[in-house]
Every structure is written in structure tokens, then in C-alpha cells.
Design a protein around this motif. Structure first.
Motif, PDB file in Angstrom:
ATOM      1  N   ARG A 268       1.788  -7.641  -3.950  1.00 58.59           N
ATOM      2  CA  ARG A 268       0.467  -7.904  -4.503  1.00 58.59           C
ATOM      3  C   ARG A 268      -0.588  -7.957  -3.399  1.00 58.59           C
ATOM      4  NH1 ARG A 268      -3.456  -7.294  -8.143  1.00 58.59           N
ATOM      5  NH2 ARG A 268      -4.900  -9.060  -8.145  1.00 58.59           N
ATOM      6  N   LEU A 269      -0.290  -8.647  -2.313  1.00 55.38           N
ATOM      7  CA  LEU A 269      -1.253  -8.763  -1.214  1.00 55.38           C
ATOM      8  C   LEU A 269      -1.449  -7.425  -0.509  1.00 55.38           C
ATOM      9  CD1 LEU A 269      -0.180 -12.215   0.284  1.00 55.38           C
ATOM     10  CD2 LEU A 269      -2.256 -11.715  -1.021  1.00 55.38           C
ATOM     11  N   PHE A 270      -0.380  -6.649  -0.387  1.00 54.13           N
ATOM     12  CA  PHE A 270      -0.484  -5.317   0.213  1.00 54.13           C
ATOM     13  C   PHE A 270      -1.414  -4.438  -0.622  1.00 54.13           C
ATOM     14  CE2 PHE A 270       0.936  -0.891   0.619  1.00 54.13           C
ATOM     15  CZ  PHE A 270       0.879  -0.717   1.995  1.00 54.13           C
ATOM     16  N   ALA A 271      -1.274  -4.527  -1.941  1.00 52.88           N
ATOM     17  CA  ALA A 271      -2.115  -3.726  -2.829  1.00 52.88           C
ATOM     18  C   ALA A 271      -3.584  -4.124  -2.727  1.00 52.88           C
ATOM     19  CB  ALA A 271      -1.634  -3.877  -4.271  1.00 52.88           C
ATOM     20  N   LYS A 272      -3.850  -5.419  -2.536  1.00 55.94           N
ATOM     21  CA  LYS A 272      -5.235  -5.877  -2.385  1.00 55.94           C
ATOM     22  C   LYS A 272      -5.795  -5.497  -1.021  1.00 55.94           C
ATOM     23  CE  LYS A 272      -6.570  -9.910  -3.894  1.00 55.94           C
ATOM     24  NZ  LYS A 272      -7.533  -9.552  -4.954  1.00 55.94           N
ATOM     25  N   ARG A 273      -4.918  -5.512  -0.010  1.00 52.83           N
ATOM     26  CA  ARG A 273      -5.402  -5.197   1.348  1.00 52.83           C
ATOM     27  C   ARG A 273      -5.566  -3.698   1.539  1.00 52.83           C
ATOM     28  NH1 ARG A 273      -7.599  -3.771   4.938  1.00 52.83           N
ATOM     29  NH2 ARG A 273      -7.509  -4.338   7.159  1.00 52.83           N
ATOM     30  N   TYR A 274      -4.638  -2.912   1.005  1.00 52.91           N
ATOM     31  CA  TYR A 274      -4.678  -1.457   1.169  1.00 52.91           C
ATOM     32  C   TYR A 274      -4.561  -0.788  -0.202  1.00 52.91           C
ATOM     33  CZ  TYR A 274      -3.490  -2.814   5.971  1.00 52.91           C
ATOM     34  OH  TYR A 274      -3.466  -3.393   7.215  1.00 52.91           O
ATOM     35  N   THR A 276      -5.747   1.963  -1.635  1.00 50.75           N
ATOM     36  CA  THR A 276      -5.487   3.412  -1.681  1.00 50.75           C
ATOM     37  C   THR A 276      -4.054   3.708  -1.258  1.00 50.75           C
ATOM     38  OG1 THR A 276      -7.809   3.902  -1.187  1.00 50.75           O
ATOM     39  CG2 THR A 276      -6.205   5.672  -0.840  1.00 50.75           C
ATOM     40  N   LEU A 277      -3.648   3.108  -0.146  1.00 56.88           N
ATOM     41  CA  LEU A 277      -2.286   3.314   0.342  1.00 56.88           C
ATOM     42  C   LEU A 277      -1.265   2.794  -0.656  1.00 56.88           C
ATOM     43  CD1 LEU A 277      -0.371   4.221   2.569  1.00 56.88           C
ATOM     44  CD2 LEU A 277      -0.721   2.006   3.694  1.00 56.88           C
ATOM     45  N   SER A 278      -1.583   1.687  -1.320  1.00 56.97           N
ATOM     46  CA  SER A 278      -0.681   1.130  -2.323  1.00 56.97           C
ATOM     47  C   SER A 278      -0.492   2.097  -3.480  1.00 56.97           C
ATOM     48  CB  SER A 278      -1.232  -0.199  -2.841  1.00 56.97           C
ATOM     49  OG  SER A 278      -0.423  -0.728  -3.864  1.00 56.97           O
ATOM     50  N   ASP A 279      -1.588   2.745  -3.904  1.00 54.09           N
ATOM     51  CA  ASP A 279      -1.491   3.731  -4.990  1.00 54.09           C
ATOM     52  C   ASP A 279      -0.610   4.909  -4.581  1.00 54.09           C
ATOM     53  OD1 ASP A 279      -3.104   2.224  -6.602  1.00 54.09           O
ATOM     54  OD2 ASP A 279      -4.951   3.325  -6.122  1.00 54.09           O
ATOM     55  N   VAL A 280      -0.758   5.353  -3.330  1.00 55.08           N
ATOM     56  CA  VAL A 280       0.061   6.468  -2.823  1.00 55.08           C
ATOM     57  C   VAL A 280       1.533   6.070  -2.820  1.00 55.08           C
ATOM     58  CG1 VAL A 280       0.571   7.890  -0.802  1.00 55.08           C
ATOM     59  CG2 VAL A 280      -1.809   7.458  -1.456  1.00 55.08           C
ATOM     60  N   GLU A 303       7.266   4.500   6.586  1.00 52.98           N
ATOM     61  CA  GLU A 303       6.531   3.266   6.339  1.00 52.98           C
ATOM     62  C   GLU A 303       5.034   3.507   6.474  1.00 52.98           C
ATOM     63  OE1 GLU A 303       6.477  -1.441   7.708  1.00 52.98           O
ATOM     64  OE2 GLU A 303       7.734   0.008   8.757  1.00 52.98           O
ATOM     65  N   ASN A 304       4.303   3.156   5.417  1.00 52.25           N
ATOM     66  CA  ASN A 304       2.846   3.333   5.368  1.00 52.25           C
ATOM     67  C   ASN A 304       2.412   4.771   5.649  1.00 52.25           C
ATOM     68  OD1 ASN A 304       2.611   0.580   4.830  1.00 52.25           O
ATOM     69  ND2 ASN A 304       2.313   0.068   6.992  1.00 52.25           N
TER      70      ASN A 304
END
Length: 344
Positions: A268-274, A276-280, A303-304
Motif C-alpha cells: 500500500r505504501l509503495f503504491a502511494k509513494r510510486y 506509476t511504478l506500482s501500476d506497471v 526489482e523496480n
């Protein structure tokens, strides 16, 4: 609490009551004293935590005797414990009336007693992070961080540089719940150092969050980084992130164990921080799922997406499992989705 019958009444201490044993040195002596003459409320020299369950220690003392006598100091007609708080409690649980102690001279200063308390523990076993913090914090009443570092080898049984001592002293200013979490392993030393410079409300938010999950040091530091970066980027207070309904639902979900909560929270925090990258990443996960690979096969994107190297691996207990995984990979070779995934 002891279940012994009778009542231990305080008795005035007179010289003839203290049965002196052999002299250990010019400053120490062995003496037998009444347990009722010990002030159990005075814990000024305690650096370890109070073990609520002393049953095993009490049993050990009953069966093997007291191997290491507690250390005490006579003060205001009562004995003050310098070292051996749990041993004293175990003796009381065993209904003992007297105990052998190492007695420090009454003229010894608080600094001398603190050094004795820390070093006695440190040379029996390696101090925990909690004990290091408490030991440094107590010694800082009398010494600066440079002086503590200079004496560290003799006091803590390890070399501590002044910078690390300073970090321990800063961590020591955190509220009591933080110290308890450090003691129990819910908050790492590095994470405690990272949040110690934040405002009290944010510190409380992180303590509440880490008390409900189970995360390694690296994962705790990652969570701290995500929240502080989101706060700075969006111009919002960290409390708004802590109070995010989705995050609160994760933390309060009784159907998830602390480890599972950590995994979902990080996502959840990764999606809020990144975002666009989270969607990819989510889109890639859907493509990989569409390959319908054998469940034993692990297909991991870089990774990323910081490189072009994908990792494909699988485990096999026997030839049949190995053959099944190979067939699954061969089948994937005919799948156009795989070609798109691995396209340069």
C-alpha cells in the motif's frame, strides 16, 4: 508476590546484624543479610528489565544454590540493590529469609554503583540494545558521551565510539513505549534512531504502527522512508498517512497475522509513494499470472524495473516435479505473452 506464610517486617539494621564473610577486596566483602532489610522499591541502579516470570530462576536457585550473589549498598538504614534484582525476587519467591551478598561500601558514589551494575551484567553476557541504551542514559547523568566511550571497554565489555554513544543517548529520549518495543524486538535500534528526531506525534504514529506488524529492520526503515517521503512530497502531516482508512483497515484486520499485515502495508505504501511504478508492477504481475506456470516456478521481474534481468527458478523434490516444471516452461515458450514480457 511471595506465597510464603507470615509477614516480613522491616527490621532496623545494626552492625551486629550484618554477618560479614571474607573480604573480597579493600572495597568489597561478602555478607549475609536479611532480605527484609532490602528496599525493593529503589531501582536507581537497574539497567535490565524486570522479568515477570522468575519461576525458572527460583527453581534453579533452589536446586543449585545462589551461584552469583547480588550486589548491594547500605543507604539510609536499608540495603539498595546494585545488581541482582531478579535474583532477590527469586529468593523471596523461595521464601528465603537471608541471602549472601556482595556489599559495596556506603561511601561509594552513584557513578561507581552504576558502573558496577553495568559491568557486572556486561561481563556475564553481551548486553542487549535495551540495556546498552539504559546503561548509557544512566551514565550520562555523570559523564559526557566522550567519557562514556573512553570507559566503554571496561564498563560495557565492548568498544563504543562517542558517535554511537550519542545515538544511544538520543534513542534514550524516546517515550517508554519505544523502549519497551526495543526490549521486545518490535522496534529495531536503527529504526528507533531514525524516528528519534521526529516530532512526538509522528513518533507515536510509528510506534503504534510497528506494534501491530512484524517487520525486520530493513522493512521498518523502508516503511519509515515511504511515509516521510510521501509526507514531504504531498505536503501533508504523517498522521494523515497513519489515519488513511485503508492503512487502518490493514492494521486492524484480525484475520491477518502481523507478518501478513506487513506485506500488505508495504504494498500500500509503495503504491502511494510510486503510483506509476506500482501500476506497471501490477500489470506485469497480471501478465505473469496469464502464463499459468507450474506453481513451483518463480518468475520475478527486475526489482523496480531498474534492469532488464528477469529471474526464473523452480524447486523439485524428485524427477517428476522437475519434469513437470520443464514442461510448463516449454509450454510458456509458445505463449505470445512471454515473448512480449521478455521483448527487448
Amino acid at each position: 508476590m511471595s506465597d510464603c506464610s507470615g509477614e516480613n517486617k522491616p527490621v532496623e539494621i545494626t552492625p551486629d546484624k550484618i554477618k560479614s564473610g571474607r573480604i573480597i577486596s579493600d572495597e568489597l566483602k561478602l555478607a549475609e543479610i536479611d532480605l527484609s532489610d532490602i528496599d525493593l522499591t529503589d531501582e536507581r541502579y537497574r539497567i535490565s528489565y524486570s522479568d515477570e516470570n522468575i519461576t525458572r530462576l527460583a527453581q534453579s536457585i533452589r536446586e543449585t544454590g545462589l551461584i552469583h550473589p547480588p550486589m548491594v549498598k547500605l543507604m539510609n538504614d536499608k540495603f539498595i540493590i546494585v545488581s541482582g534484582f531478579n535474583r532477590i525476587r527469586a529468593l523471596i519467591k523461595n521464601c528465603a529469609e537471608k541471602t549472601l551478598v556482595v556489599q559495596l561500601p556506603a561511601l561509594k558514589t552513584d557513578l561507581h554503583c552504576l558502573v558496577a551494575a553495568v559491568s557486572t551484567r556486561a561481563f556475564q553476557r553481551e548486553l542487549s540494545h535495551f540495556e546498552l541504551i539504559v546503561g548509557c542514559t544512566r551514565l550520562a547523568w555523570f559523564l559526557d558521551k566522550k567519557e562514556i566511550a573512553q570507559k566503554s571497554a571496561a564498563v560495557f565489555n565492548m568498544e563504543l565510539n562517542s558517535r554511537f554513544v550519542g545515538e544511544l543517548l538520543t534513542i534514550g529520549t524516546l517515550p517508554d513505549p519505544a523502549m519497551e518495543m526495543i526490549r521486545t524486538g518490535k522496534l529495531s535500534l536503527k529504526s528507533a534512531g531514525r524516528i528519534s528526531s521526529l516530532d512526538p506525534e509522528t513518533i507515536h504514529g510509528f510506534l503504534n504502527l510497528f506494534s501491530k506488524i512484524h517487520a525486520s529492520t530493513n522493512k521498518q526503515l523502508e516503511i519509515i522512508l515511504y511515509i516521510t517521503e510521501i509526507s514531504a512530497r504531498d505536503g501533508i502531516e504523517p498522521r494523515q498517512i497513519f489515519n488513511d482508512p485503508i492503512i487502518q483497515d490493514i492494521l486492524e484486520d484480525d484475520n491477518k497475522d502481523p507478518g501478513s499485515k506487513t506485506k500488505v502495508l508495504r504494498a500500500r505504501l509503495f503504491a502511494k509513494r510510486y503510483p506509476t511504478l506500482s501500476d506497471v508492477c501490477q500489470h506485469m504481475d497480471q501478465k505473469i499470472a496469464g502464463l499459468k506456470l507450474d506453481t513451483r516456478i518463480r518468475f520475478s521481474p527486475p526489482e523496480n524495473f531498474e534492469s532488464q534481468n528477469y529471474t526464473i527458478s523452480f524447486a523439485a523434490k524428485n524427477f517428476s516435479e522437475f519434469e513437470a516444471s520443464v514442461k510448463s516452461l516449454r509450454s510458456a515458450l509458445e505463449n505470445n505473452t512471454l515473448k512480449k514480457i521478455l521483448a527487448p
